[in-house]
Design a protein around this motif. Structure first.
Motif, PDB file in Angstrom:
ATOM      1  N   PRO A 122       0.801  -1.233   0.000  1.00 35.48           N
ATOM      2  CA  PRO A 122       0.000   0.000   0.000  1.00 35.48           C
ATOM      3  C   PRO A 122       0.833   1.282   0.000  1.00 35.48           C
ATOM      4  CG  PRO A 122      -0.867  -1.580   1.583  1.00 35.48           C
ATOM      5  CD  PRO A 122       0.440  -2.128   1.118  1.00 35.48           C
ATOM      6  N   ARG A 123       1.896   1.334   0.797  1.00 32.51           N
ATOM      7  CA  ARG A 123       2.641   2.589   0.917  1.00 32.51           C
ATOM      8  C   ARG A 123       3.433   2.901  -0.339  1.00 32.51           C
ATOM      9  NH1 ARG A 123       5.802   1.404   6.352  1.00 32.51           N
ATOM     10  NH2 ARG A 123       5.811  -0.649   5.360  1.00 32.51           N
ATOM     11  N   LEU A 124       4.138   1.914  -0.881  1.00 29.83           N
ATOM     12  CA  LEU A 124       4.909   2.166  -2.097  1.00 29.83           C
ATOM     13  C   LEU A 124       3.986   2.424  -3.281  1.00 29.83           C
ATOM     14  CD1 LEU A 124       7.592   2.398  -3.493  1.00 29.83           C
ATOM     15  CD2 LEU A 124       7.642  -0.100  -3.751  1.00 29.83           C
ATOM     16  N   LEU A 125       2.880   1.700  -3.370  1.00 29.08           N
ATOM     17  CA  LEU A 125       1.919   1.947  -4.453  1.00 29.08           C
ATOM     18  C   LEU A 125       1.389   3.369  -4.384  1.00 29.08           C
ATOM     19  CD1 LEU A 125       0.094   1.121  -6.784  1.00 29.08           C
ATOM     20  CD2 LEU A 125      -1.462   0.087  -5.131  1.00 29.08           C
ATOM     21  N   SER A 126       1.011   3.830  -3.189  1.00 29.99           N
ATOM     22  CA  SER A 126       0.522   5.202  -3.039  1.00 29.99           C
ATOM     23  C   SER A 126       1.589   6.209  -3.428  1.00 29.99           C
ATOM     24  CB  SER A 126       0.074   5.434  -1.591  1.00 29.99           C
ATOM     25  OG  SER A 126      -0.962   4.563  -1.217  1.00 29.99           O
ATOM     26  N   THR A 127       2.847   5.934  -3.053  1.00 33.77           N
ATOM     27  CA  THR A 127       3.944   6.847  -3.386  1.00 33.77           C
ATOM     28  C   THR A 127       4.118   6.964  -4.889  1.00 33.77           C
ATOM     29  OG1 THR A 127       5.062   6.211  -1.332  1.00 33.77           O
ATOM     30  CG2 THR A 127       6.387   7.323  -3.010  1.00 33.77           C
ATOM     31  N   VAL A 128       4.154   5.827  -5.564  1.00 37.15           N
ATOM     32  CA  VAL A 128       4.411   5.824  -7.009  1.00 37.15           C
ATOM     33  C   VAL A 128       3.288   6.507  -7.771  1.00 37.15           C
ATOM     34  CG1 VAL A 128       4.704   4.351  -9.026  1.00 37.15           C
ATOM     35  CG2 VAL A 128       5.859   3.774  -6.894  1.00 37.15           C
ATOM     36  N   VAL A 129       2.035   6.161  -7.473  1.00 39.50           N
ATOM     37  CA  VAL A 129       0.939   6.740  -8.247  1.00 39.50           C
ATOM     38  C   VAL A 129       0.821   8.241  -8.000  1.00 39.50           C
ATOM     39  CG1 VAL A 129      -0.358   4.597  -8.445  1.00 39.50           C
ATOM     40  CG2 VAL A 129      -0.769   6.102  -6.489  1.00 39.50           C
ATOM     41  N   CYS A 130       1.175   8.707  -6.796  1.00 38.18           N
ATOM     42  CA  CYS A 130       1.149  10.149  -6.546  1.00 38.18           C
ATOM     43  C   CYS A 130       2.219  10.859  -7.370  1.00 38.18           C
ATOM     44  CB  CYS A 130       1.347  10.440  -5.058  1.00 38.18           C
ATOM     45  SG  CYS A 130      -0.132  10.160  -4.057  1.00 38.18           S
ATOM     46  N   GLY A 131       3.422  10.261  -7.451  1.00 36.70           N
ATOM     47  CA  GLY A 131       4.468  10.857  -8.280  1.00 36.70           C
ATOM     48  C   GLY A 131       4.078  10.897  -9.746  1.00 36.70           C
ATOM     49  N   VAL A 132       3.507   9.807 -10.235  1.00 35.24           N
ATOM     50  CA  VAL A 132       3.076   9.757 -11.636  1.00 35.24           C
ATOM     51  C   VAL A 132       1.942  10.754 -11.884  1.00 35.24           C
ATOM     52  CG1 VAL A 132       2.070   8.293 -13.421  1.00 35.24           C
ATOM     53  CG2 VAL A 132       3.821   7.367 -11.896  1.00 35.24           C
ATOM     54  N   ALA A 133       0.988  10.830 -10.949  1.00 35.82           N
ATOM     55  CA  ALA A 133      -0.135  11.752 -11.114  1.00 35.82           C
ATOM     56  C   ALA A 133       0.329  13.200 -11.110  1.00 35.82           C
ATOM     57  CB  ALA A 133      -1.164  11.532 -10.010  1.00 35.82           C
ATOM     58  N   ALA A 134       1.345  13.526 -10.302  1.00 31.21           N
ATOM     59  CA  ALA A 134       1.881  14.890 -10.291  1.00 31.21           C
ATOM     60  C   ALA A 134       2.472  15.243 -11.657  1.00 31.21           C
ATOM     61  CB  ALA A 134       2.930  15.031  -9.196  1.00 31.21           C
ATOM     62  N   ALA A 135       3.226  14.315 -12.241  1.00 29.07           N
ATOM     63  CA  ALA A 135       3.808  14.558 -13.563  1.00 29.07           C
ATOM     64  C   ALA A 135       2.726  14.696 -14.625  1.00 29.07           C
ATOM     65  CB  ALA A 135       4.765  13.420 -13.912  1.00 29.07           C
ATOM     66  N   GLU A 136       1.708  13.842 -14.563  1.00 27.67           N
ATOM     67  CA  GLU A 136       0.620  13.921 -15.541  1.00 27.67           C
ATOM     68  C   GLU A 136      -0.176  15.215 -15.389  1.00 27.67           C
ATOM     69  OE1 GLU A 136      -0.197   9.085 -15.957  1.00 27.67           O
ATOM     70  OE2 GLU A 136      -1.488  10.336 -14.709  1.00 27.67           O
ATOM     71  N   SER A 137      -0.372  15.668 -14.146  1.00 28.92           N
ATOM     72  CA  SER A 137      -1.083  16.925 -13.918  1.00 28.92           C
ATOM     73  C   SER A 137      -0.313  18.103 -14.497  1.00 28.92           C
ATOM     74  CB  SER A 137      -1.314  17.136 -12.420  1.00 28.92           C
ATOM     75  OG  SER A 137      -2.126  16.121 -11.887  1.00 28.92           O
ATOM     76  N   ALA A 138       1.011  18.095 -14.325  1.00 30.44           N
ATOM     77  CA  ALA A 138       1.830  19.166 -14.888  1.00 30.44           C
ATOM     78  C   ALA A 138       1.725  19.185 -16.414  1.00 30.44           C
ATOM     79  CB  ALA A 138       3.285  18.983 -14.450  1.00 30.44           C
ATOM     80  N   LEU A 139       1.727  17.999 -17.020  1.00 29.88           N
ATOM     81  CA  LEU A 139       1.616  17.928 -18.478  1.00 29.88           C
ATOM     82  C   LEU A 139       0.264  18.461 -18.947  1.00 29.88           C
ATOM     83  CD1 LEU A 139       2.747  16.986 -21.201  1.00 29.88           C
ATOM     84  CD2 LEU A 139       1.810  14.716 -20.725  1.00 29.88           C
ATOM     85  N   VAL A 140      -0.805  18.055 -18.252  1.00 29.41           N
ATOM     86  CA  VAL A 140      -2.140  18.549 -18.606  1.00 29.41           C
ATOM     87  C   VAL A 140      -2.207  20.061 -18.445  1.00 29.41           C
ATOM     88  CG1 VAL A 140      -4.570  18.540 -17.919  1.00 29.41           C
ATOM     89  CG2 VAL A 140      -3.311  16.384 -18.076  1.00 29.41           C
ATOM     90  N   GLY A 141      -1.614  20.587 -17.378  1.00 23.71           N
ATOM     91  CA  GLY A 141      -1.646  22.026 -17.135  1.00 23.71           C
ATOM     92  C   GLY A 141      -0.940  22.818 -18.218  1.00 23.71           C
ATOM     93  N   VAL A 142       0.228  22.363 -18.621  1.00 19.21           N
ATOM     94  CA  VAL A 142       0.987  23.071 -19.657  1.00 19.21           C
ATOM     95  C   VAL A 142       0.233  23.054 -20.984  1.00 19.21           C
ATOM     96  CG1 VAL A 142       3.098  23.025 -21.022  1.00 19.21           C
ATOM     97  CG2 VAL A 142       3.208  22.679 -18.550  1.00 19.21           C
ATOM     98  N   LEU A 143      -0.346  21.896 -21.324  1.00 13.42           N
ATOM     99  CA  LEU A 143      -1.053  21.784 -22.600  1.00 13.42           C
ATOM    100  C   LEU A 143      -2.369  22.553 -22.604  1.00 13.42           C
ATOM    101  CD1 LEU A 143      -0.500  17.979 -23.404  1.00 13.42           C
ATOM    102  CD2 LEU A 143       0.704  19.958 -24.359  1.00 13.42           C
ATOM    103  N   ALA A 144      -3.056  22.575 -21.467  1.00 10.11           N
ATOM    104  CA  ALA A 144      -4.395  23.179 -21.428  1.00 10.11           C
ATOM    105  C   ALA A 144      -4.369  24.654 -21.061  1.00 10.11           C
ATOM    106  CB  ALA A 144      -5.280  22.419 -20.435  1.00 10.11           C
ATOM    107  N   ASP A 145      -3.519  25.039 -20.112  1.00 11.39           N
ATOM    108  CA  ASP A 145      -3.548  26.404 -19.586  1.00 11.39           C
ATOM    109  C   ASP A 145      -2.300  27.219 -19.890  1.00 11.39           C
ATOM    110  OD1 ASP A 145      -6.028  25.815 -18.411  1.00 11.39           O
ATOM    111  OD2 ASP A 145      -5.053  24.974 -16.638  1.00 11.39           O
ATOM    112  N   GLY A 146      -1.310  26.606 -20.490  1.00  8.58           N
ATOM    113  CA  GLY A 146      -0.102  27.346 -20.811  1.00  8.58           C
ATOM    114  C   GLY A 146       0.622  27.833 -19.577  1.00  8.58           C
TER     115      GLY A 146
END
Length: 339
Positions: free
Chosen positions: A177-201
């Motif tokens: 549970p702990r490592l899974l939560s850590t990894v998906v949060c890191g991946v989600a942060a990167a994906e959110s940044a990508l969405v933000g740059v593409l959508a909101d500049g």
């Protein structure tokens, strides 16, 4: 119900109550850029979870193949970033109750999908409990005005909620549970940044004010760090089907906390819906083993009649205590060595 499954139920319930109570914090972030807020939430949660990932985390990550890394990326994209984006998009043309009702159907979908993916039949008691939970969630929230786009994005939100549980099943055992939560949060942060740059500049990220900072901290520390770890620890102990039953507590918790900030009321409909959710969770989780009690009484009655109807040879009957939550996940000592 043994100690392991009881702890699993309590952990899943706590996680869902925290998520339900977080809708108050969500209302304070209405003017903050969506992708930027998700980046800060998941990025901070990732940093806080890193020290908790456990020994051998790097070794366990190296053993993951490309397929499991793709599953982790899909879990973060669908179950975290995509789910929140779908809810936000749905609420642009639909009242908040509409995506809430669809998300409330997640226990029914998971109760059917997970067993089919594992090559077994859905368990009736879990499915019946899921139906009660979905009906209770609908009663708590009611229905609202919507259009085609609102319905479509609400379905996407349902897919995200289901994906958050189903996609995690194959990677929960090797990561824990702990490592899974850590990894998906890191991946989600990167994906959110990508969405933000593409959508909101360039305007995808800004400094939050004091109120927004408090809401983001609550989302990151309490809902994400505590909530995610509790959720996956609960799912590890009782399985995805039964853990998802507790997602019915999300609208209940939201309805209970809404009057505190003046964004809603708790009336008769909410009370009836809450009762249905609690009943569904109790039945589906096995806390009320009515069916098993009846089978035990039938076997005992057959033995009293001389064993003509009793299973086994020579008319002898052996009554065994059946675990309240009998599934392939109910023996974590042999299934969760990765934790």
């Amino acid at each position: 119900m043994n100690a392991t499954t009881t702890r699993g139920a309590l952990l899943a319930a706590l996680a869902c109550l925290l998520v339900g109570g977080s809708f108050t914090a969500n209302s304070l972030l209405g003017d903050y850029p969506y992708a930027g807020g998700q980046f800060l939430r998941y990025g901070l949660a990732f940093l806080l979870l890193l020290p908790l990932a456990g020994p051998g985390a790097t070794t366990r990550l190296r053993t993951l193949g490309a397929g499991r890394w793709a599953r982790l990326a899909l879990l973060a994209a669908v179950g975290m970033v995509g789910f929140n984006l779908a809810v936000l998009a749905a609420e642009r043309t639909a009242e908040p109750a509409v995506p809430g009702v669809f998300v409330g159907c997640a226990p029914v979908v998971v109760a059917v999908v997970v067993p089919l993916l594992e090559g077994r039949r859905p368990q009736r008691v879990v499915l019946y409990g899921a139906l009660f939970v979905a009906l209770g969630a609908f009663t708590v929230q009611g229905w609202g005005r919507t259009d085609g786009a609102g319905l479509a994005f609400s379905v996407c939100a349902l897919v995200g909620e289901v994906g958050f549980a189903v996609l995690a099943v194959p990677v929960l055992r090797p990561l824990g549970p702990r490592l899974l939560s850590t990894v998906v949060c890191g991946v989600a942060a990167a994906e959110s940044a990508l969405v933000g740059v593409l959508a909101d500049g360039g305007g995808w990220l800004r400094r939050p004010d004091a109120v927004e900072t408090g809401a983001l901290l609550w989302q990151a520390v309490v809902v994400t760090v505590v909530g995610f770890v509790c959720w996956y620890m609960g799912m590890q102990r009782i399985g995805a089907e039964r853990a998802t039953l507790f997602s019915g507590l999300i609208p209940v918790a939201a309805a209970c906390t809404a009057p505190l900030v003046g964004t809603g009321s708790y009336g008769a409909a909410q009370a009836v819906g809450s009762a249905l959710v609690f009943a569904g969770v109790a039945v589906g989780s096995g806390a009320l083993p009515v069916g098993r009690r009846r089978r035990g009484e039938a076997h005992a009655g057959a033995a009293a009649r001389g064993g003509a109807d009793a299973p086994g040879s020579g008319g002898a009957v052996r009554l065994r205590a059946v675990p309240a939550w009998s599934s392939s996940w109910s023996r974590p000592a042999r299934r969760t060595a990765g934790r």
